[in-house]
Design an enzyme around this catalytic site. Structure first.
Site, PDB file in Angstrom:
ATOM      1  N   CYS A  57     -15.090  14.087  25.634  1.00 29.42           N
ATOM      2  CA  CYS A  57     -13.881  13.145  25.534  1.00 29.42           C
ATOM      3  C   CYS A  57     -14.399  11.935  24.443  1.00 29.42           C
ATOM      4  CB  CYS A  57     -13.521  12.288  26.705  1.00 29.42           C
ATOM      5  SG  CYS A  57     -12.804  13.595  28.023  1.00 29.42           S
TER       6      CYS A  57
ATOM      7  N   CYS B 219      -7.950   2.913  19.853  1.00 33.17           N
ATOM      8  CA  CYS B 219      -8.455   2.523  21.235  1.00 33.17           C
ATOM      9  C   CYS B 219     -10.168   2.284  20.763  1.00 33.17           C
ATOM     10  CB  CYS B 219      -8.381   3.790  22.096  1.00 33.17           C
ATOM     11  SG  CYS B 219      -6.756   4.059  22.319  1.00 33.17           S
TER      12      CYS B 219
ATOM     13  N   GLY C  29      -6.134  12.861  18.804  1.00 34.31           N
ATOM     14  CA  GLY C  29      -4.750  12.304  18.611  1.00 34.31           C
ATOM     15  C   GLY C  29      -3.907  12.134  19.642  1.00 34.31           C
ATOM     16  N   GLU C  30      -2.856  11.468  19.526  1.00 29.76           N
ATOM     17  CA  GLU C  30      -1.790  11.012  20.570  1.00 29.76           C
ATOM     18  C   GLU C  30      -0.663  12.010  20.743  1.00 29.76           C
ATOM     19  OE1 GLU C  30      -1.718   9.019  23.157  1.00 29.76           O
ATOM     20  OE2 GLU C  30       0.424   9.852  23.313  1.00 29.76           O
TER      21      GLU C  30
ATOM     22  N   ASN D 174     -18.752   8.263  26.838  1.00 30.84           N
ATOM     23  CA  ASN D 174     -19.413   9.001  26.105  1.00 30.84           C
ATOM     24  C   ASN D 174     -19.742   8.487  24.730  1.00 30.84           C
ATOM     25  OD1 ASN D 174     -19.461  11.478  27.851  1.00 30.84           O
ATOM     26  ND2 ASN D 174     -17.363  11.712  27.465  1.00 30.84           N
TER      27      ASN D 174
ATOM     28  N   SER E 142      -2.258  14.307  27.917  1.00 29.15           N
ATOM     29  CA  SER E 142      -2.746  13.110  28.133  1.00 29.15           C
ATOM     30  C   SER E 142      -2.068  12.209  27.036  1.00 29.15           C
ATOM     31  CB  SER E 142      -4.149  13.324  27.977  1.00 29.15           C
ATOM     32  OG  SER E 142      -4.967  12.154  28.234  1.00 29.15           O
TER      33      SER E 142
ATOM     34  N   CYS F  65      -9.253  22.579  25.269  1.00 29.66           N
ATOM     35  CA  CYS F  65      -8.909  21.231  24.756  1.00 29.66           C
ATOM     36  C   CYS F  65      -8.271  21.166  23.398  1.00 29.66           C
ATOM     37  CB  CYS F  65      -9.908  19.921  25.029  1.00 29.66           C
ATOM     38  SG  CYS F  65      -9.618  18.412  24.916  1.00 29.66           S
TER      39      CYS F  65
ATOM     40  N   CYS G  18      -6.359   9.834  14.604  1.00 28.32           N
ATOM     41  CA  CYS G  18      -5.309   9.203  15.730  1.00 28.32           C
ATOM     42  C   CYS G  18      -4.324   8.223  15.096  1.00 28.32           C
ATOM     43  CB  CYS G  18      -6.136   9.030  16.795  1.00 28.32           C
ATOM     44  SG  CYS G  18      -4.745   8.566  18.217  1.00 28.32           S
TER      45      CYS G  18
ATOM     46  N   SER H   5      -3.589   7.814  30.227  1.00 25.77           N
ATOM     47  CA  SER H   5      -5.242   7.091  30.077  1.00 25.77           C
ATOM     48  C   SER H   5      -4.816   5.628  30.152  1.00 25.77           C
ATOM     49  CB  SER H   5      -5.530   7.334  28.568  1.00 25.77           C
ATOM     50  OG  SER H   5      -5.711   8.706  28.466  1.00 25.77           O
ATOM     51  N   LEU H   6      -5.211   4.963  31.372  1.00 22.82           N
ATOM     52  CA  LEU H   6      -5.096   3.548  31.799  1.00 22.82           C
ATOM     53  C   LEU H   6      -5.943   2.826  31.232  1.00 22.82           C
ATOM     54  CD1 LEU H   6      -2.831   2.424  33.254  1.00 22.82           C
ATOM     55  CD2 LEU H   6      -4.038   2.375  35.324  1.00 22.82           C
TER      56      LEU H   6
ATOM     57  N   CYS I 215     -13.078   5.062  21.638  1.00 24.83           N
ATOM     58  CA  CYS I 215     -12.790   6.573  20.967  1.00 24.83           C
ATOM     59  C   CYS I 215     -13.171   6.758  19.353  1.00 24.83           C
ATOM     60  CB  CYS I 215     -11.520   6.694  21.061  1.00 24.83           C
ATOM     61  SG  CYS I 215     -11.084   8.453  20.610  1.00 24.83           S
TER      62      CYS I 215
ATOM     63  N   GLU J  71     -10.570  19.797  15.299  1.00 21.37           N
ATOM     64  CA  GLU J  71     -11.647  19.940  16.540  1.00 21.37           C
ATOM     65  C   GLU J  71     -10.898  20.554  17.861  1.00 21.37           C
ATOM     66  OE1 GLU J  71     -14.564  16.983  16.647  1.00 21.37           O
ATOM     67  OE2 GLU J  71     -14.520  16.814  14.371  1.00 21.37           O
TER      68      GLU J  71
HETATM   69  N1  SAH Z   1      -4.567  10.085  23.032  1.00 18.20           N
HETATM   70  C1  SAH Z   1      -4.675  10.754  24.230  1.00 18.20           C
HETATM   71  C2  SAH Z   1      -5.473  11.999  24.394  1.00 18.20           C
HETATM   72  C3  SAH Z   1      -6.657  11.910  23.459  1.00 18.20           C
HETATM   73  S1  SAH Z   1      -8.382  10.903  24.470  1.00 18.20           S
HETATM   74  C4  SAH Z   1      -4.927  10.002  25.474  1.00 18.20           C
HETATM   75  O1  SAH Z   1      -5.240   8.608  25.121  1.00 18.20           O
HETATM   76  O2  SAH Z   1      -4.947  10.195  26.630  1.00 18.20           O
HETATM   77  C5  SAH Z   1      -8.495  11.877  25.810  1.00 18.20           C
HETATM   78  C6  SAH Z   1      -9.272  11.011  26.922  1.00 18.20           C
HETATM   79  O3  SAH Z   1     -10.567  10.761  26.403  1.00 18.20           O
HETATM   80  C7  SAH Z   1      -8.403   9.724  27.098  1.00 18.20           C
HETATM   81  O4  SAH Z   1      -8.406   9.648  28.511  1.00 18.20           O
HETATM   82  C8  SAH Z   1      -9.325   8.918  26.386  1.00 18.20           C
HETATM   83  O5  SAH Z   1      -9.325   7.457  27.418  1.00 18.20           O
HETATM   84  C9  SAH Z   1     -10.546   9.387  26.693  1.00 18.20           C
HETATM   85  N2  SAH Z   1     -11.735   8.857  25.817  1.00 18.20           N
HETATM   86  C10 SAH Z   1     -11.704   8.320  24.570  1.00 18.20           C
HETATM   87  N3  SAH Z   1     -12.895   8.202  24.011  1.00 18.20           N
HETATM   88  C11 SAH Z   1     -13.687   8.176  25.099  1.00 18.20           C
HETATM   89  C12 SAH Z   1     -15.132   8.027  25.345  1.00 18.20           C
HETATM   90  N4  SAH Z   1     -15.779   7.899  24.021  1.00 18.20           N
HETATM   91  N5  SAH Z   1     -15.681   8.577  26.483  1.00 18.20           N
HETATM   92  C13 SAH Z   1     -15.047   8.881  27.277  1.00 18.20           C
HETATM   93  N6  SAH Z   1     -13.698   8.919  27.260  1.00 18.20           N
HETATM   94  C14 SAH Z   1     -12.954   8.814  26.208  1.00 18.20           C
END
Ligand code: SAH
Length: 373
Positions: free
Chosen positions: A347, A128, A173-174, A304, A206, A117, A124, A227-228, A131, A104
């Protein structure tokens, strides 16, 4: 690796498709054909700047040369693409891969800007809990050409005169768990002579926080976003268990402090705001302390939701309050607009929903090798 797509003569191709070859493999390939080195750059330009799908579109090769190429290989562009259009203009592209999996990609317009994007894995490595992609598990890493093909596929569909303003490696993905392919893809995206010619300054990678690899991002010349998502070690352990076991919050922040930021650039920290979980005033104040001394900005991403998700969106009031506390402490802070939510293109909403309905194996510690570290 071999592409078994029949070529125009109806024979199986003998060489991996042209897109699977990086710059030096393309040179080796043209040498094997007995051609001079400059032919490699000519072919690469057709692939990335001409966006051809067939060898026969390479019109500055002679008929005989095209016949030879056709006999040996194919271009190798993806063939299947479905586009879901959100009400706010965001498009989610579902691109079919050779092995039947789907990747995607999201195109996000914002005024005159167009952000692309890109995904770096199908599913992944990480888990998390907020996500959707994480809930899918890792299906596989994408190859470099499959990452770049996403950009080519979207560019094919842009309206005339429209160009991409920025590219974010923030889809499924990461990226740091698939760094070899990602860095090869970045070369193809940025090369001015034969590649897509997108400036590395306009590309952001990211990561969820694979701290040992941050410096390799600096070497790529692209911007780094981390992504903290949490203001304490315990919170991060709950929200991002796998990555936090490998690289606890302190280790990650130490790596961010040591990051070789080029002059006039800054790190981006992303922080998903989860209603009543990590969106409290105390969180914002702790975040200010964590970021002290790091040249950075913060992007707050209101959660989201997706079907089955356990969290809720923060209220507008709590998001604004959070932003104000950071801004008053001198931290540049933005609230990310959530685009494309009605097509699950925002996201954290990329992933296969049916997969959510099947029970997932319990979370366990990833080994560094599994996480790609
Ligand atoms: N793995 C990488 C890139 C993919 S996620 C990372 O973690 O940065 C991209 C961004 O979307 C990250 O900042 C993540 O924290 C955020 N994200 C993931 N799930 C989300 C959600 N359900 N709502 C809002 N942001 C989300």
């Amino acid at each position: 690796m071999l592409s078994h797509e029949p070529n125009q003569a109806g024979q199986a191709a003998q060489t991996p498709s042209l897109l699977t070859l990086d710059h030096s493999a393309t040179e080796q390939f043209v040498h094997r054909l007995g051609w001079p080195t400059y032919r490699a750059q000519q072919i690469l330009r057709w692939l990335y700047q001409g966006r051809v799908r067939e060898v026969d579109q390479m019109t500055d090769l002679s008929k005989a040369e095209r016949a030879l190429l056709n006999d040996k290989t194919t271009v190798g562009r993806s063939r299947q693409c479905r586009v879901l259009q959100a009400d706010d203009g965001t498009s989610k592209f579902l691109i079919g891969l050779d092995d039947g999996l789907t990747v995607e990609t999201v195109l996000i317009p914002d005024g005159r800007r167009l952000t692309l994007c890109l995904s770096t894995q199908v599913g992944c490595t990480l888990d998390c809990s907020f996500c959707l992609t994480g809930a899918m598990g890792l299906k596989r890493n994408l190859k470099a050409h499959e990452i770049v093909d996403q950009a080519l596929t979207v560019q094919d569909r842009l309206e005339p005169g429209h160009t991409l303003s920025s590219v974010v490696l923030m889809g499924m993905g990461e990226p740091l768990a698939n760094l070899d392919a990602v860095s090869d893809a970045v070369t193809r995206l940025t090369n001015q002579r034969w590649g897509l010619g997108i400036s590395a300054h306009r590309i952001t990678l990211s990561t969820a926080g694979l701290a040992s690899r941050l410096n390799e991002v600096a070497a790529l010349g692209v911007n780094l976003a981390v992504s903290l998502n949490a203001s304490t070690q315990e919170q991060r352990a709950m929200l991002m268990p796998a990555v936090n076991r490998l690289f606890p919050l302190k280790t990650l922040l130490d790596a961010c402090r040591a990051y070789p930021l080029p002059p006039r650039r800054r790190l981006t920290f992303e922080y998903v705001l989860l209603g009543e979980v990590n969106d409290q005033e105390a969180d914002a104040r702790r975040l200010v302390k964590l970021l002290a001394g790091i040249r950075c900005k913060v992007n707050l991403i209101p959660f989201n939701p997706f079907p089955g998700s356990a969290y809720q969106r923060p209220t507008n009031g709590s998001a604004l309050r959070f932003q104000t506390i950071l801004k008053q402490a001198g931290v540049d802070t933005f609230i990310r607009k959530s685009k494309g939510r009605d097509v699950l293109g925002a996201c954290g909403q990329l992933g296969d929903l049916p997969g959510l309905l099947t029970p997932q194996p319990p979370s366990r510690a990833l080994t560094p090798a599994e996480a790609g570290c």
